[in-house]
Design an enzyme around this catalytic site. Structure first.
Site, PDB file in Angstrom:
ATOM      1  N   SER A 274       5.214 -69.825  -2.367  1.00 52.87           N
ATOM      2  CA  SER A 274       4.569 -69.868  -1.058  1.00 52.87           C
ATOM      3  C   SER A 274       5.560 -70.233   0.047  1.00 52.87           C
ATOM      4  O   SER A 274       6.594 -69.597   0.167  1.00 52.87           O
ATOM      5  CB  SER A 274       3.395 -70.841  -1.150  1.00 52.87           C
ATOM      6  OG  SER A 274       2.448 -70.510  -0.190  1.00 52.87           O
ATOM      7  N   LYS A 278       9.408 -68.694   0.596  1.00 57.93           N
ATOM      8  CA  LYS A 278      10.145 -68.269   1.798  1.00 57.93           C
ATOM      9  C   LYS A 278      11.496 -69.000   1.803  1.00 57.93           C
ATOM     10  O   LYS A 278      12.547 -68.434   2.095  1.00 57.93           O
ATOM     11  CB  LYS A 278       9.364 -68.624   3.074  1.00 57.93           C
ATOM     12  CG  LYS A 278       7.879 -68.207   3.092  1.00 57.93           C
ATOM     13  CD  LYS A 278       7.192 -68.561   4.404  1.00 57.93           C
ATOM     14  CE  LYS A 278       5.701 -68.881   4.333  1.00 57.93           C
ATOM     15  NZ  LYS A 278       4.773 -67.890   3.895  1.00 57.93           N
ATOM     16  N   TRP A 365      -3.946 -62.929   1.446  1.00 57.04           N
ATOM     17  CA  TRP A 365      -3.332 -63.574   2.623  1.00 57.04           C
ATOM     18  C   TRP A 365      -1.817 -63.351   2.635  1.00 57.04           C
ATOM     19  O   TRP A 365      -1.197 -63.229   3.680  1.00 57.04           O
ATOM     20  CB  TRP A 365      -3.674 -65.065   2.572  1.00 57.04           C
ATOM     21  CG  TRP A 365      -3.244 -65.924   3.720  1.00 57.04           C
ATOM     22  CD1 TRP A 365      -2.451 -67.043   3.638  1.00 57.04           C
ATOM     23  CD2 TRP A 365      -3.617 -65.807   5.097  1.00 57.04           C
ATOM     24  NE1 TRP A 365      -2.299 -67.609   4.879  1.00 57.04           N
ATOM     25  CE2 TRP A 365      -3.013 -66.881   5.794  1.00 57.04           C
ATOM     26  CE3 TRP A 365      -4.403 -64.899   5.811  1.00 57.04           C
ATOM     27  CZ2 TRP A 365      -3.163 -67.068   7.175  1.00 57.04           C
ATOM     28  CZ3 TRP A 365      -4.550 -65.090   7.183  1.00 57.04           C
ATOM     29  CH2 TRP A 365      -3.938 -66.154   7.842  1.00 57.04           C
ATOM     30  N   HIS A 415      -3.403 -67.509  -5.628  1.00 60.77           N
ATOM     31  CA  HIS A 415      -2.171 -68.059  -5.067  1.00 60.77           C
ATOM     32  C   HIS A 415      -1.775 -69.310  -5.862  1.00 60.77           C
ATOM     33  O   HIS A 415      -2.354 -70.382  -5.673  1.00 60.77           O
ATOM     34  CB  HIS A 415      -2.481 -68.423  -3.611  1.00 60.77           C
ATOM     35  CG  HIS A 415      -1.308 -68.850  -2.806  1.00 60.77           C
ATOM     36  ND1 HIS A 415      -0.305 -67.991  -2.435  1.00 60.77           N
ATOM     37  CD2 HIS A 415      -0.987 -70.062  -2.262  1.00 60.77           C
ATOM     38  CE1 HIS A 415       0.590 -68.649  -1.696  1.00 60.77           C
ATOM     39  NE2 HIS A 415       0.200 -69.912  -1.588  1.00 60.77           N
TER      40      HIS A 415
HETATM   41  C1  GTR Z   1      -0.504 -71.215   3.931  1.00 62.53           C
HETATM   42  C2  GTR Z   1       0.402 -70.394   4.781  1.00 62.53           C
HETATM   43  C3  GTR Z   1       1.229 -69.489   3.938  1.00 62.53           C
HETATM   44  C4  GTR Z   1       1.796 -70.172   2.705  1.00 62.53           C
HETATM   45  C5  GTR Z   1       0.931 -71.283   2.149  1.00 62.53           C
HETATM   46  C6  GTR Z   1       1.617 -72.302   1.259  1.00 62.53           C
HETATM   47  O1  GTR Z   1      -1.355 -72.002   4.647  1.00 62.53           O
HETATM   48  O2  GTR Z   1      -0.382 -69.673   5.685  1.00 62.53           O
HETATM   49  O3  GTR Z   1       2.230 -68.866   4.724  1.00 62.53           O
HETATM   50  O4  GTR Z   1       3.068 -70.642   2.938  1.00 62.53           O
HETATM   51  O5  GTR Z   1       0.324 -72.017   3.137  1.00 62.53           O
HETATM   52  O6  GTR Z   1       2.773 -72.625   1.425  1.00 62.53           O
HETATM   53  O7  GTR Z   1       0.923 -72.815   0.396  1.00 62.53           O
END
Ligand code: GTR
Length: 434
Positions: A274, A278, A365, A415
């Protein structure tokens, strides 16, 4: 390499840091309804050309890519997306906080190493938790990545130090008043199958990202910023956001692993999920010492193509998380086509080194299709450098990994990081890191 900034220490007692934690992190719903999740509504767009220099001339050789275009693309990401990483590399000091030679029922050596970023024991520091196979006779290839909840959340082992850094409040995980409690031990262990990893002959090293830069918008005062930024009131448009700070610290983790007798520093892969996916990509793009790069569900600002505006968008991410990217990145809010980059170029910065992108079917997402397409569109650079990219841009079949010199899978589920994900990463590493 020049290791003069490294200064190993041997003693064990250290004082932990306590970060002030007055601000709340942004509260964001997981998959808000008002965004696009319909493939037929993805706008038409042209991607910026990878193999064309800014002066318009074509990049026709590996040499031109390396000497001219790669540096251009790297600078574009520093100027328009993540911001610059800190210029200074302090003299690091390390101190072993703990060692258990027979962890995981005798299968692993488990160590915690504190890395101090200055000569001050009370200044910024981070702890690296490292597992290596107990039966290894030579240094092992290793995965290095941040965790979200503290090193003590990776395994219930009561001897692992509980972070005293700021943590996100989550009573279900035992994080109360921005402090981790005993109850939070092992709460993230499903994402860190340490036993499975060491049993396949790999080391795994992890760092709590909040040690480096607590994940809320405080105007870049805490974490390493207190040490590296003299003027935190007027930030330049290209000053690095938190993702740059975290990725810079992954490189400092690699500095330490390169000196570690149990780890093969020439075969370390970044890993991250997540926002930390990045970070893994940006670390791997910025620091060519990383031998492999893994992005797990990194989505917008990571593997996904911004121009698709599918799921999370540039505007949304810059609004919810104003501290992650540089200020210049905000010009592309609702204006993705004006950006001189898209994220296939981030993948290309990693070439010819192997990069693995993983998506999850329910994680719309993060735009699974856009994550795959950006890897696909980096293909011409991999080819130019004598490697194979993804064979085609067909919609990937769920739970069927594609592995060449790059890797991709989309698995069922949400996720998260699962054993399925780790199994593919290790299969890929068997081809590229061993
Ligand atoms: C979310 C965000 C994502 C992702 C995620 C995470 O809220 O919108 O870009 O990075 O968090 O890191 O769990």
């Amino acid at each position: 390499m020049n290791r003069s900034h490294l200064r190993p220490f041997a003693s064990i007692v250290i004082t932990s840091l306590a970060f002030s934690a007055l601000l709340q992190p942004s509260k964001v719903a997981a998959q808000p309804a008002e965004f696009n999740y319909d493939e037929s509504k993805v706008p038409d767009f042209d991607l910026p050309e990878l193999l064309k220099l800014q002066d318009g001339s074509a990049v026709t050789s590996a040499e031109l890519w390396r000497s001219r275009r790669r540096p251009e693309v790297l600078t574009l990401f520093q100027e328009h997306v993540f911001g610059r990483q800190p210029d200074t590399v302090p003299r690091l000091r390390t101190r072993e906080r703990s060692r258990k030679p027979d962890a995981l029922g005798g299968r692993a050596v488990r160590r915690e190493i504190t890395v101090f970023f200055s000569d001050d024991d009370n200044g910024p520091s981070m702890d690296i938790l490292i597992y290596t196979p107990a039966n290894a006779v030579t240094p092992v290839p290793c995965f290095l990545g941040f965790n979200f909840q503290g090193n003590h959340s990776v395994d219930p082992d009561p001897a692992i130090h509980i972070t005293t850094s700021w943590v996100r409040n989550d009573s279900t995980k035992g994080n109360i008043d921005h402090r981790a409690t005993e109850e939070s031990r092992g709460k993230s262990s499903s994402r860190w199958p340490v036993e499975m990893i060491v049993s396949r002959g790999y080391g795994v090293a992890t760092i709590y990202y909040g040690d480096v830069d607590p994940d809320f918008d405080d105007g870049f005062k805490n974490g390493i910023h207190s040490m590296l930024e003299s003027n935190t009131t007027a930030r330049a448009g290209n000053a690095g956001g938190s993702i740059s700070a975290w990725s810079w610290a992954l490189s400092r983790g690699l500095d330490v692993l390169e000196m570690d007798p149990l780890v093969d520093g020439a075969h370390v892969s970044t890993f991250g999920h997540s926002r930390l996916g990045k970070t893994s990509l940006w670390a791997g793009a910025s620091d060519e010492r990383f031998a492999m790069v893994i992005s797990n569900d990194s989505g917008c600002g990571g593997a996904a193509l911004s121009r698709r505006q599918f799921g999370e968008t540039v505007k949304r991410i810059n609004t919810s998380f104003p501290h992650w990217f540089c200020i210049n990145h905000r010009q592309y809010n609702d204006n993705e086509n004006a950006s001189p980059v898209d994220h296939h170029m981030l993948m290309a910065l990693i070439a010819p080194r192997p990069v693995y992108v993983a998506s999850a079917q329910e994680d719309q997402w993060a735009d699974p299709r856009g994550e795959m397409l950006s890897l696909f569109h980096a293909g011409p650079v991999f080819e130019l450098l004598g490697r194979k990219g993804l064979p085609n841009d067909d919609v990937a079949t769920v739970n069927q990994p594609i592995q060449t010199d790059v890797g991709y899978h989309i698995r069922t589920g949400k996720h998260d990081v699962t054993d399925f994900d780790w199994t593919q990463y290790m299969n890929f590493a068997d081809r590229h890191l061993k």
